[in-house]
Write a protein that holds these residues in place. Structure first.
Motif, PDB file in Angstrom:
ATOM      1  N   SER A 194       0.721  -1.328   0.054  1.00 21.96           N
ATOM      2  CA  SER A 194      -0.017   0.087   0.062  1.00 21.96           C
ATOM      3  C   SER A 194       0.930   1.192   0.128  1.00 21.96           C
ATOM      4  CB  SER A 194      -0.926   0.010   1.207  1.00 21.96           C
ATOM      5  OG  SER A 194      -1.385   1.347   1.362  1.00 21.96           O
ATOM      6  N   SER A 231     -14.932  -4.911  13.159  1.00 23.91           N
ATOM      7  CA  SER A 231     -14.046  -5.161  11.369  1.00 23.91           C
ATOM      8  C   SER A 231     -14.847  -6.165  10.518  1.00 23.91           C
ATOM      9  CB  SER A 231     -12.626  -5.651  11.811  1.00 23.91           C
ATOM     10  OG  SER A 231     -12.679  -7.059  12.462  1.00 23.91           O
ATOM     11  N   GLN A 278      -6.680  -4.542   8.828  1.00 21.79           N
ATOM     12  CA  GLN A 278      -5.448  -4.229   8.186  1.00 21.79           C
ATOM     13  C   GLN A 278      -4.390  -4.306   9.305  1.00 21.79           C
ATOM     14  OE1 GLN A 278      -4.928  -1.179   5.550  1.00 21.79           O
ATOM     15  NE2 GLN A 278      -7.331  -0.672   5.192  1.00 21.79           N
ATOM     16  N   ASP A 321     -14.643  -2.685   6.323  1.00 21.96           N
ATOM     17  CA  ASP A 321     -13.469  -3.393   5.773  1.00 21.96           C
ATOM     18  C   ASP A 321     -12.523  -4.546   6.465  1.00 21.96           C
ATOM     19  OD1 ASP A 321     -13.519  -1.469   3.648  1.00 21.96           O
ATOM     20  OD2 ASP A 321     -12.329   0.166   4.784  1.00 21.96           O
ATOM     21  N   LEU A 371      -6.183  -8.258   6.093  1.00 23.54           N
ATOM     22  CA  LEU A 371      -4.943  -7.701   5.262  1.00 23.54           C
ATOM     23  C   LEU A 371      -3.741  -7.434   5.793  1.00 23.54           C
ATOM     24  CD1 LEU A 371      -6.982  -4.771   3.149  1.00 23.54           C
ATOM     25  CD2 LEU A 371      -5.458  -6.665   2.174  1.00 23.54           C
ATOM     26  N   ASN A 383      -5.984   5.641   5.135  1.00 27.94           N
ATOM     27  CA  ASN A 383      -5.675   4.408   4.651  1.00 27.94           C
ATOM     28  C   ASN A 383      -6.975   3.694   4.072  1.00 27.94           C
ATOM     29  OD1 ASN A 383      -3.508   4.934   7.355  1.00 27.94           O
ATOM     30  ND2 ASN A 383      -2.605   3.880   5.375  1.00 27.94           N
ATOM     31  N   ARG A 409      -5.486  -0.863  11.144  1.00 28.02           N
ATOM     32  CA  ARG A 409      -6.686  -0.129  11.101  1.00 28.02           C
ATOM     33  C   ARG A 409      -7.674  -1.086  11.176  1.00 28.02           C
ATOM     34  NH1 ARG A 409     -10.066   0.419   6.790  1.00 28.02           N
ATOM     35  NH2 ARG A 409     -10.725   2.684   6.202  1.00 28.02           N
ATOM     36  N   GLU A 427      -5.657   4.721  -4.533  1.00 26.69           N
ATOM     37  CA  GLU A 427      -5.807   4.960  -3.116  1.00 26.69           C
ATOM     38  C   GLU A 427      -6.113   6.452  -2.770  1.00 26.69           C
ATOM     39  OE1 GLU A 427      -3.480   1.667  -0.606  1.00 26.69           O
ATOM     40  OE2 GLU A 427      -2.107   3.233  -0.996  1.00 26.69           O
ATOM     41  N   ALA A 469      -8.837   0.453   2.455  1.00 26.62           N
ATOM     42  CA  ALA A 469      -8.633  -0.770   2.304  1.00 26.62           C
ATOM     43  C   ALA A 469      -8.126  -1.394   0.733  1.00 26.62           C
ATOM     44  CB  ALA A 469      -9.779  -1.888   2.510  1.00 26.62           C
TER      45      ALA A 469
END
Length: 337
Positions: free
Chosen positions: A28, A213, A240, A237, A218, A85, A232, A98, A87
């Motif tokens: 990312s 979540s 992360q 999502d 991820l 941030n 995160r 992004e 996903a």
């Protein structure tokens, strides 16, 4: 983005068979933006990233980015708004993809993140208050500032950073294939462990829960996360987990450039010399001073190298910085003993 150090807690994230089936890796750009910008703001002389800091900090300051939108959102410590941030939709989203996700962040999420930032930091700076009042009007300006930061601080080094991240992904994928997900988690970081279908993270400031979540997980290797993983967790999502990539310690070490005579026979002595000199991004003027070549000659040779895909050009104020691409790195490595 939550700091992984602070109050000593144990966070646990349960996994079903479906969660394991949806676990994936991603590289990312925005995780590198946020963590590297925080490192710059900390003012520290990081033992691993010292050379990068010395080169980048003056450029970022000259561009006024230490007083811009990001400076009010990414502080030296504590919470970073989750909308920065989004996903990753695939294994390697571009920065543009992004940034599109950031600009499409729901108004309610932006304000919820800023409410949390206010609670943890005690206040919001004027720009962040303006963002709170009119998210849709100001998110494009934040995206523009991120693009500027990327060109100054990360794009000239991205080939080198990406090589480390990709090597980590290859290693982790092999771990999963040979030993399974449990072995992967137990080797990810000293503060991360796996047992009884549960991922456990030590030294957490926040709890983790499937109630807060989405499904899956991820895993994001990063060059700038610091001593421990960052997380995160935002519905809908998947959670992360950004963790320090393997090989960061050698990230900024000079690449061997001996034995380039054979390469010079193909590219020419001057082009090969310039390619070898670009161990760190540099301008035409800097390269002319270091090599003794004329500025006009350097510009001509760099244009040829750029057209061949061996170097890239990045605007830095009134200057243009040239950097080796991954193809340039590979050619030099192949020519060295």
């Amino acid at each position: 983005m939550s700091e992984f150090w602070g109050v000593v807690l144990l966070a646990e994230l349960a996994f079903s068979a479906s969660d394991l089936a949806q676990m994936r890796f991603a590289v990312s750009p925005m995780w590198e933006v946020g963590t590297s910008f925080r490192l710059l703001r900390s003012g520290s002389a990081h033992p691993v990233h010292r050379l990068w800091l010395e080169q980048v900090r003056p450029r970022v300051t000259a561009a006024g980015l230490d007083r811009g939108w990001l400076a009010g959102l990414i502080l030296p410590s504590g919470y970073v708004p989750d909308f920065l941030n989004p996903a990753p939709a695939g294994p390697a989203p571009t920065l543009a993809e992004e940034l599109a996700g950031i600009q499409a962040a729901p108004v309610d999420q932006v304000r919820q993140d800023l409410d949390r930032l206010r609670r943890e930091q005690g206040r919001l700076v004027p720009r962040s208050r303006s963002l709170y009042a009119e998210p849709q009007a100001h998110l494009p300006r934040i995206a523009e500032e991120i693009e500027t930061y990327w060109e100054l601080a990360l794009a000239p080094y991205w080939a080198r950073i990406r090589a480390v991240l990709d090597a980590d992904l290859f290693h982790r994928a092999r771990q999963v294939a040979e030993h399974g997900a449990g072995h992967l988690f137990n080797d990810l970081h000293a503060s991360v462990s796996w047992d009884d279908d549960t991922l456990r993270l030590l030294r957490r400031q926040r709890t983790l829960s499937r109630k807060t979540s989405g499904a899956g997980l991820l895993l994001i290797p990063s060059a700038f996360t610091g001593p421990g993983p960052l997380t995160r967790v935002t519905l809908p999502d998947p959670p992360q987990l950004a963790y320090p990539a393997r090989g960061i310690g050698s990230l900024w070490e000079p690449r061997p450039t001996t034995g380039t005579g054979a390469l010079a026979a193909v590219l020419g002595r001057s082009r090969t010399l310039l390619l070898a000199e670009l161990d760190a991004p540099a301008s035409t003027t800097e390269l002319a001073q270091r090599t003794g070549l004329s500025p006009a000659g350097v510009s001509q040779y760099l244009t040829a190298l750029r057209d061949a895909g061996l170097v890239s050009a990045h605007r830095a104020g009134r200057s243009v910085l040239y950097a080796r691409t991954s193809a340039g790195e590979s050619i030099l490595a192949a020519a060295s003993p």
